[in-house]
Every structure is written in structure tokens, then in C-alpha cells.
Motif scaffolding. Structure first.
Motif, short mmCIF file in Angstrom:
data_model
loop_
_atom_site.label_atom_id
_atom_site.label_comp_id
_atom_site.label_asym_id
_atom_site.label_seq_id
_atom_site.Cartn_x
_atom_site.Cartn_y
_atom_site.Cartn_z
N PHE A 128 0.49 4.71 -8.04
CA PHE A 128 0.07 5.24 -6.75
C PHE A 128 -1.10 6.22 -6.81
O PHE A 128 -1.59 6.64 -5.76
N ARG A 129 -1.56 6.59 -7.99
CA ARG A 129 -2.56 7.66 -8.05
C ARG A 129 -3.86 7.31 -7.32
O ARG A 129 -4.48 8.18 -6.71
N ASP A 130 -4.26 6.04 -7.35
CA ASP A 130 -5.49 5.66 -6.66
C ASP A 130 -5.30 5.55 -5.16
O ASP A 130 -6.27 5.44 -4.41
N GLN A 131 -4.06 5.56 -4.69
CA GLN A 131 -3.77 5.46 -3.27
C GLN A 131 -3.64 6.85 -2.63
O GLN A 131 -3.55 6.96 -1.41
N GLN A 132 -3.64 7.89 -3.44
CA GLN A 132 -3.37 9.22 -2.92
C GLN A 132 -4.65 9.96 -2.56
O GLN A 132 -5.72 9.71 -3.13
#
Length: 237
Positions: A128-132
Motif C-alpha cells: 500500500f505504500r505507493d497508494q498512500q
């Protein structure tokens, strides 16, 4: 709609006959061999062992396979999706790079709920890091240091009061509460996987004193860190 209480890791084979369904938990699909065709509202993709797909809760998806296949599937309860899950309403794919190859190998080797539960915090961070947003990423990267709302607001180019209102709409909680949840999740991981003292764990997750961590656990878990550690280890035996 089917619900789920714990993370499940299974190895599955998909048939030629198309199927369409939805469920109240998320799925992470990682092919091991062959290929699987999946269509969701956001896109259509043919997965092979070079690509993974995340399907959020309540996302209708249609799938089938034209060739023999095996897939590793991680079923993720909705409550386990990070607190910024308001942004994770659509499926998305990722290339299976060296990091994901390692995660897939570990999950395949240890296909049980206890192992998946321990690995999931890292898996979720990578997934999820790139979605945050920038401030959410900052919290996850600096939870072990003092964090001010002014710092977070500056990362999003907001005035502090406007940022707090935006953050609550985005995550469903205040910045302070979100930071506390991140620290709590990390403390749980350390309690379940290490023999560090409670004081050491408190310091590692951003608290100056053990008592602050104990208050956090009593508030959200209705038990002390020591009680949580004991219960976690009993479940994994």
C-alpha cells in the motif's frame, strides 16, 4: 456477503468456466504458474507469475483460466486493511519484483494463519505504500519519532486546521489517533515476534515510557502488552 476474521493463505487452481462474485474481504492473488484472467470495475488483466493483483473488499470480479494454473491467494479481512483504506476502493496490480518474490516464497512455505499474521504488517506496507499520501507515508516511516500535525500538514500543503479536517475525511480518524494505531500495530508485531522487553518496545515505537504503551493497549485492546504477548504466543503454539 462473506466476511473473514483472520488472514488466510491458500494455494488454488482456477477453472476454465468463468465465475463472478464479490466478498467482504480483500484478496491478494499471486500466480505461481500458468495464467489467470481477471476483470474488475477498474481494469482487466491476465495475471502470470510476474504480476500480482489486489482486489479490495466488496469489489465484484470475474475470473477464469485457459491454461493449467496454480495461484497463491491471500484473503485479508477488511479490518486488516490500513486505516487509509478509504483510498483503496479499486483493484490494482504490481510487478512481482525481488521483494515480492521473497514475500511469496515465505507465504508459500508457511501457509498458516500464525505465520501470515506475523508477515502481514510488512506485506501491507509494501503493497500500500505507493497508494498512500505523503503524510501517511511519513507517519509509517517515522512513527518511532515525535510527529507534529504541523509537519504532516506541510507535507500536504495544508493549513493545520484544514489538514486535520482533510485527514479525518481520508482516514476516518484524527492524525493523533492514526499515529497511535500505527504505533500499536508495530508494538503488536514486536510483542509477537521478539523477546524485547516492554520498555524496549515502547521506545522502538515512539514512546518515552512503558506506561504510555500500556495505556495505549488498555484503551484499544483492554489488556496490557504482557497479556497481549502471552495470548498471542498461546494462539501460535
Amino acid at each position: 456477503m462473506t466476511q473473514l476474521n483472520d488472514i488466510m493463505v491458500t494455494q488454488r487452481t482456477y477453472a476454465r468456466r468463468p465465475d463472478t462474485h464479490t466478498h467482504g474481504y480483500a484478496q491478494l492473488v499471486m500466480p505461481l504458474q500458468g495464467a489467470l484472467w481477471i476483470r474488475t470495475e477498474s481494469h482487466s488483466i491476465e495475471l502470470d507469475d510476474r504480476t500480482l493483483l489486489f482486489i479490495p473488499p466488496r469489489c465484484e470480479h470475474r475470473f477464469y483460466a485457459h491454461v493449467p494454473n496454480q495461484c497463491l491467494v491471500v484473503d485479508i479481512p477488511a479490518k486488516k486493511i490500513p486505516h487509509a483504506a478509504g483510498g483503496f476502493t479499486h483493484s490494482f496490480d504490481r510487478p512481482i519484483d525481488a521483494t515480492w518474490q521473497g514475500i511469496r516464497t515465505l507465504l508459500l512455505r508457511e501457509r498458516n494463519a500464525a505465520a501470515a499474521r506475523l508477515l502481514y504488517p510488512y506485506l501491507a506496507h509494501v503493497l500500500f505504500r505507493d497508494q498512500q499520501s505523503a503524510s501517511i507515508r511519513y507517519i509509517h516511516d517515522h512513527y518511532d519519532h515525535p510527529i507534529t500535525v504541523d509537519t504532516l500538514a506541510a507535507l500536504e500543503h495544508y493549513e493545520t486546521s484544514s489538514y486535520t479536517a482533510w485527514f479525518k475525511r481520508y482516514t476516518g480518524m484524527t492524525p493523533r489517533a492514526y499515529i497511535q494505531h500505527v504505533r500499536l500495530d508495530k508494538a503488536k508485531e514486536l510483542l509477537g515476534t521478539t523477546d524485547f522487553s516492554i520498555q524496549d518496545i515502547a521506545l522502538q515505537v515512539g514512546f518515552a515510557h512503558q506506561s504510555a504503551l500500556t495505556r495505549l493497549f488498555r484503551h484499544y485492546e483492554q489488556e496490557t502488552p504482557s497479556q497481549y504477548r502471552s495470548a498471542t504466543r498461546r494462539r501460535s503454539e
